[in-house]
Motif scaffolding. Structure first.
Motif, PDB file in Angstrom:
ATOM      1  N   GLU A  80       0.800  -1.225   0.000  1.00  0.00           N
ATOM      2  CA  GLU A  80       0.000   0.000   0.000  1.00  0.00           C
ATOM      3  C   GLU A  80       0.833   1.276   0.000  1.00  0.00           C
ATOM      4  OE1 GLU A  80      -3.234   0.064  -0.298  1.00  0.00           O
ATOM      5  OE2 GLU A  80      -3.310  -2.123  -0.407  1.00  0.00           O
ATOM      6  N   GLU A  81       2.129   1.168   0.223  1.00  0.00           N
ATOM      7  CA  GLU A  81       2.956   2.368   0.349  1.00  0.00           C
ATOM      8  C   GLU A  81       4.101   2.341  -0.661  1.00  0.00           C
ATOM      9  OE1 GLU A  81       5.706   4.788   3.640  1.00  0.00           O
ATOM     10  OE2 GLU A  81       4.846   2.831   4.120  1.00  0.00           O
ATOM     11  N   HIS A  82       4.223   3.453  -1.374  1.00  0.00           N
ATOM     12  CA  HIS A  82       5.295   3.619  -2.356  1.00  0.00           C
ATOM     13  C   HIS A  82       5.972   4.967  -2.145  1.00  0.00           C
ATOM     14  CE1 HIS A  82       2.500   0.731  -4.102  1.00  0.00           C
ATOM     15  NE2 HIS A  82       3.442   0.336  -4.941  1.00  0.00           N
ATOM     16  N   VAL A  83       7.228   5.029  -2.523  1.00  0.00           N
ATOM     17  CA  VAL A  83       7.966   6.289  -2.520  1.00  0.00           C
ATOM     18  C   VAL A  83       8.444   6.532  -3.944  1.00  0.00           C
ATOM     19  CG1 VAL A  83      10.019   7.497  -1.698  1.00  0.00           C
ATOM     20  CG2 VAL A  83       8.698   6.075  -0.117  1.00  0.00           C
ATOM     21  N   PHE A  84       8.188   7.746  -4.430  1.00  0.00           N
ATOM     22  CA  PHE A  84       8.602   8.085  -5.787  1.00  0.00           C
ATOM     23  C   PHE A  84       9.617   9.215  -5.741  1.00  0.00           C
ATOM     24  CE2 PHE A  84       7.914  10.476  -9.830  1.00  0.00           C
ATOM     25  CZ  PHE A  84       8.458   9.513 -10.664  1.00  0.00           C
ATOM     26  N   LEU A  85      10.779   8.985  -6.340  1.00  0.00           N
ATOM     27  CA  LEU A  85      11.826  10.008  -6.446  1.00  0.00           C
ATOM     28  C   LEU A  85      11.859  10.516  -7.881  1.00  0.00           C
ATOM     29  CD1 LEU A  85      14.753   8.122  -4.635  1.00  0.00           C
ATOM     30  CD2 LEU A  85      13.121   9.704  -3.617  1.00  0.00           C
ATOM     31  N   LEU A  86      11.837  11.825  -8.046  1.00  0.00           N
ATOM     32  CA  LEU A  86      11.963  12.427  -9.364  1.00  0.00           C
ATOM     33  C   LEU A  86      13.108  13.430  -9.309  1.00  0.00           C
ATOM     34  CD1 LEU A  86      10.736  12.567 -12.225  1.00  0.00           C
ATOM     35  CD2 LEU A  86       9.416  14.546 -11.441  1.00  0.00           C
ATOM     36  N   THR A  87      14.120  13.192 -10.108  1.00  0.00           N
ATOM     37  CA  THR A  87      15.328  14.022 -10.084  1.00  0.00           C
ATOM     38  C   THR A  87      15.518  14.680 -11.438  1.00  0.00           C
ATOM     39  OG1 THR A  87      16.317  12.403  -8.574  1.00  0.00           O
ATOM     40  CG2 THR A  87      17.788  14.034  -9.543  1.00  0.00           C
ATOM     41  N   GLN A  88      15.755  15.994 -11.422  1.00  0.00           N
ATOM     42  CA  GLN A  88      15.977  16.742 -12.655  1.00  0.00           C
ATOM     43  C   GLN A  88      17.267  17.537 -12.528  1.00  0.00           C
ATOM     44  OE1 GLN A  88      12.183  18.811 -13.987  1.00  0.00           O
ATOM     45  NE2 GLN A  88      11.654  18.344 -11.888  1.00  0.00           N
ATOM     46  N   HIS A  89      17.987  17.655 -13.628  1.00  0.00           N
ATOM     47  CA  HIS A  89      19.130  18.549 -13.652  1.00  0.00           C
ATOM     48  C   HIS A  89      18.607  19.979 -13.720  1.00  0.00           C
ATOM     49  CE1 HIS A  89      22.901  20.453 -14.668  1.00  0.00           C
ATOM     50  NE2 HIS A  89      23.533  19.298 -14.593  1.00  0.00           N
ATOM     51  N   HIS A  90      19.248  20.876 -12.970  1.00  0.00           N
ATOM     52  CA  HIS A  90      18.773  22.257 -12.890  1.00  0.00           C
ATOM     53  C   HIS A  90      18.847  22.973 -14.243  1.00  0.00           C
ATOM     54  CE1 HIS A  90      17.253  25.618 -10.838  1.00  0.00           C
ATOM     55  NE2 HIS A  90      18.027  25.619  -9.778  1.00  0.00           N
ATOM     56  N   ILE A  91      19.627  22.450 -15.170  1.00  0.00           N
ATOM     57  CA  ILE A  91      19.784  23.115 -16.460  1.00  0.00           C
ATOM     58  C   ILE A  91      18.503  23.052 -17.290  1.00  0.00           C
ATOM     59  CG2 ILE A  91      20.580  21.140 -17.844  1.00  0.00           C
ATOM     60  CD1 ILE A  91      22.759  22.995 -18.979  1.00  0.00           C
ATOM     61  N   ILE A  92      17.569  22.139 -16.955  1.00  0.00           N
ATOM     62  CA  ILE A  92      16.336  21.998 -17.734  1.00  0.00           C
ATOM     63  C   ILE A  92      15.099  22.406 -16.946  1.00  0.00           C
ATOM     64  CG2 ILE A  92      17.295  20.125 -19.147  1.00  0.00           C
ATOM     65  CD1 ILE A  92      15.499  18.203 -17.428  1.00  0.00           C
ATOM     66  N   SER A  93      15.259  22.830 -15.696  1.00  0.00           N
ATOM     67  CA  SER A  93      14.074  23.063 -14.878  1.00  0.00           C
ATOM     68  C   SER A  93      14.404  24.048 -13.768  1.00  0.00           C
ATOM     69  CB  SER A  93      13.578  21.734 -14.284  1.00  0.00           C
ATOM     70  OG  SER A  93      12.418  21.910 -13.521  1.00  0.00           O
ATOM     71  N   ASP A  94      13.354  24.681 -13.219  1.00  0.00           N
ATOM     72  CA  ASP A  94      13.538  25.576 -12.074  1.00  0.00           C
ATOM     73  C   ASP A  94      12.356  25.405 -11.115  1.00  0.00           C
ATOM     74  OD1 ASP A  94      11.455  26.891 -13.354  1.00  0.00           O
ATOM     75  OD2 ASP A  94      12.677  28.555 -14.075  1.00  0.00           O
ATOM     76  N   GLY A  95      12.321  26.224 -10.069  1.00  0.00           N
ATOM     77  CA  GLY A  95      11.280  26.071  -9.059  1.00  0.00           C
ATOM     78  C   GLY A  95       9.884  26.245  -9.615  1.00  0.00           C
ATOM     79  N   TRP A  96       9.688  27.231 -10.482  1.00  0.00           N
ATOM     80  CA  TRP A  96       8.387  27.454 -11.106  1.00  0.00           C
ATOM     81  C   TRP A  96       7.970  26.213 -11.905  1.00  0.00           C
ATOM     82  CZ3 TRP A  96       5.998  32.642 -11.973  1.00  0.00           C
ATOM     83  CH2 TRP A  96       4.876  32.600 -12.787  1.00  0.00           C
ATOM     84  N   SER A  97       8.943  25.597 -12.571  1.00  0.00           N
ATOM     85  CA  SER A  97       8.661  24.422 -13.398  1.00  0.00           C
ATOM     86  C   SER A  97       8.067  23.280 -12.584  1.00  0.00           C
ATOM     87  CB  SER A  97       9.941  23.947 -14.089  1.00  0.00           C
ATOM     88  OG  SER A  97      10.455  24.928 -14.967  1.00  0.00           O
ATOM     89  N   MET A  98       8.466  23.172 -11.317  1.00  0.00           N
ATOM     90  CA  MET A  98       7.926  22.098 -10.489  1.00  0.00           C
ATOM     91  C   MET A  98       6.427  22.234 -10.333  1.00  0.00           C
ATOM     92  SD  MET A  98       9.961  19.755  -9.707  1.00  0.00           S
ATOM     93  CE  MET A  98       8.846  19.012  -8.514  1.00  0.00           C
ATOM     94  N   GLY A  99       5.941  23.467 -10.178  1.00  0.00           N
ATOM     95  CA  GLY A  99       4.496  23.667 -10.092  1.00  0.00           C
ATOM     96  C   GLY A  99       3.797  23.255 -11.371  1.00  0.00           C
ATOM     97  N   VAL A 100       4.389  23.587 -12.522  1.00  0.00           N
ATOM     98  CA  VAL A 100       3.826  23.194 -13.814  1.00  0.00           C
ATOM     99  C   VAL A 100       3.794  21.676 -13.930  1.00  0.00           C
ATOM    100  CG1 VAL A 100       4.122  23.305 -16.326  1.00  0.00           C
ATOM    101  CG2 VAL A 100       4.590  25.319 -14.913  1.00  0.00           C
ATOM    102  N   LEU A 101       4.902  21.046 -13.576  1.00  0.00           N
ATOM    103  CA  LEU A 101       4.998  19.587 -13.687  1.00  0.00           C
ATOM    104  C   LEU A 101       3.961  18.895 -12.823  1.00  0.00           C
ATOM    105  CD1 LEU A 101       8.213  17.483 -13.895  1.00  0.00           C
ATOM    106  CD2 LEU A 101       6.460  16.852 -12.246  1.00  0.00           C
ATOM    107  N   VAL A 102       3.812  19.354 -11.582  1.00  0.00           N
ATOM    108  CA  VAL A 102       2.862  18.710 -10.662  1.00  0.00           C
ATOM    109  C   VAL A 102       1.426  18.879 -11.163  1.00  0.00           C
ATOM    110  CG1 VAL A 102       1.869  18.840  -8.339  1.00  0.00           C
ATOM    111  CG2 VAL A 102       4.350  18.802  -8.637  1.00  0.00           C
ATOM    112  N   ARG A 103       1.079  20.082 -11.609  1.00  0.00           N
ATOM    113  CA  ARG A 103      -0.282  20.310 -12.114  1.00  0.00           C
ATOM    114  C   ARG A 103      -0.582  19.429 -13.319  1.00  0.00           C
ATOM    115  NH1 ARG A 103       1.066  25.663 -11.522  1.00  0.00           N
ATOM    116  NH2 ARG A 103       1.243  25.936 -13.794  1.00  0.00           N
TER     117      ARG A 103
END
Length: 333
Positions: A80-103
């Motif tokens: 019933e429990e999972h952990v998901f790790l998502l790692t991005q290089h900063h050269i392709i993404s920034d903090g604002w991008s995380m909101g876009v990705l999650v939505r």
């Protein structure tokens, strides 16, 4: 995840340099976002094993020339429990991008679970379009105006903020450090907002002025520079793009003449507004223009920052799942 990978060209970007001539290439849309799976359900030491996987993930480098520069790991802790790790290089993404990705990930998940098609509207532009536009727009007279502003604004700035420390500055920066949380309570926050309204400043400007006052008192300097990250998304067309747009502004705060609170707030307000009007010039170009003394033991122009994050952290709304960020880790899980 594969749909997001295909949708945003920034996520599929790789950086090659044949014959020492760097350029960007885009991986094909069907390349897929790599996700590895780890099953810890039969392990007695699941938490320790998870910690090891997290440390392994954060130590694993990216290959800029081959990519992809984003990857995931799905860790099965129990049925019933999972952990998901998502790692991005900063050269392709920034903090604002995380909101876009999650939505967008949430929208896709809800649609696909319900057996529906991709609900996301096509993107009007991609990150390479923005990069090409920026190079064209920031040229000629406009480029000269921006460069001249920063040349004059940062002329003669002190090379280093002389803060008292408990040990000598190392010969080369290590970036090893720690964090100390400081909580500003409700009453003080209310007073800061009231003070801001009285003086026509934003809450950010008021906190910046206070931070500058503290740094001036500690260092004995009345001329100092504070770095401030800027989202740098001034056009509606790029608000829904994933990519590295963020820039850094070097704000020079003048505390000479023992200014009153009102005068310091007004100086900070003028400095902030002027810097924002000239925020399009990349920080690395500002450094080249100002040409401050360079050394391996400190960053150029400023060594202290104020990162103002006035948005809530990303939150998932996924049917059938309870999702929360894991304590002590930056990745959304």
């Amino acid at each position: 995840l594969d749909r997001l990978f295909a949708r945003h060209e920034a996520l599929r970007s790789v950086f090659v340099a044949p014959q020492a001539k760097p350029r960007v290439e885009i991986l094909p849309p069907d390349a897929g976002l790599p996700v590895s799976e780890h099953d810890l359900r039969q392990r007695a030491d699941t938490e320790a094993a998870l910690s090891d996987l997290c440390h392994e993930e954060e130590r694993t480098p990216f290959d800029l020339a081959r990519g992809p520069l984003i990857r995931g790991r799905l860790v099965r802790m129990s049925d019933e429990e999972h952990v998901f790790l998502l790692t991005q290089h900063h050269i392709i993404s920034d903090g604002w991008s995380m909101g876009v990705l999650v939505r967008e990930l949430g929208s896709l998940y809800r649609a696909f679970v319900a057996g529906q098609d991709d609900p996301l509207p096509p993107l009007a532009v991609q990150y390479p379009d923005y990069a090409a536009w920026q190079r064209q727009w920031l040229s000629g007279e406009r480029l000269q105006k921006q460069a001249q502003y920063w040349r004059e604004a940062l002329s003669g700035v002190p090379s280093m903020l002389a803060l008292p420390t408990d040990r000598a500055r190392p010969a080369q920066q290590s970036f090893a450090g720690a964090s100390v949380p400081v909580v500003i309570d409700v009453d003080l926050t209310r007073d800061l907002k009231r003070r801001s309204r009285q003086h026509g400043t934003t809450l950010f400007m008021t906190v910046l002025a206070a931070w500058a006052a503290v740094l001036s008192r500690l260092s004995g300097q009345n001329d100092l520079v504070i770095g401030v990250p800027s989202a740098n998304r001034g056009r509606r067309e790029i608000e829904e793009l994933i990519g590295f747009f963020v820039n850094t502004l070097a704000l020079r705060v003048d505390l000479s003449g023992e200014p009153s609170v009102s005068e310091l707030l007004e100086r900070t307000r003028r400095t902030t507004l002027a810097a924002q009007e000239h925020q399009d010039l990349p920080f690395e170009q500002v450094v080249e223009i100002v040409r401050p003394p360079r050394a391996l033991d400190h960053t150029p122009l400023f060594q202290v920052m104020l990162a103002w994050e006035n948005h809530a952290g990303p939150s998932f709304d996924l049917p059938g799942l309870s999702v929360e960020a894991a304590d002590g880790l930056d990745q959304v899980k």
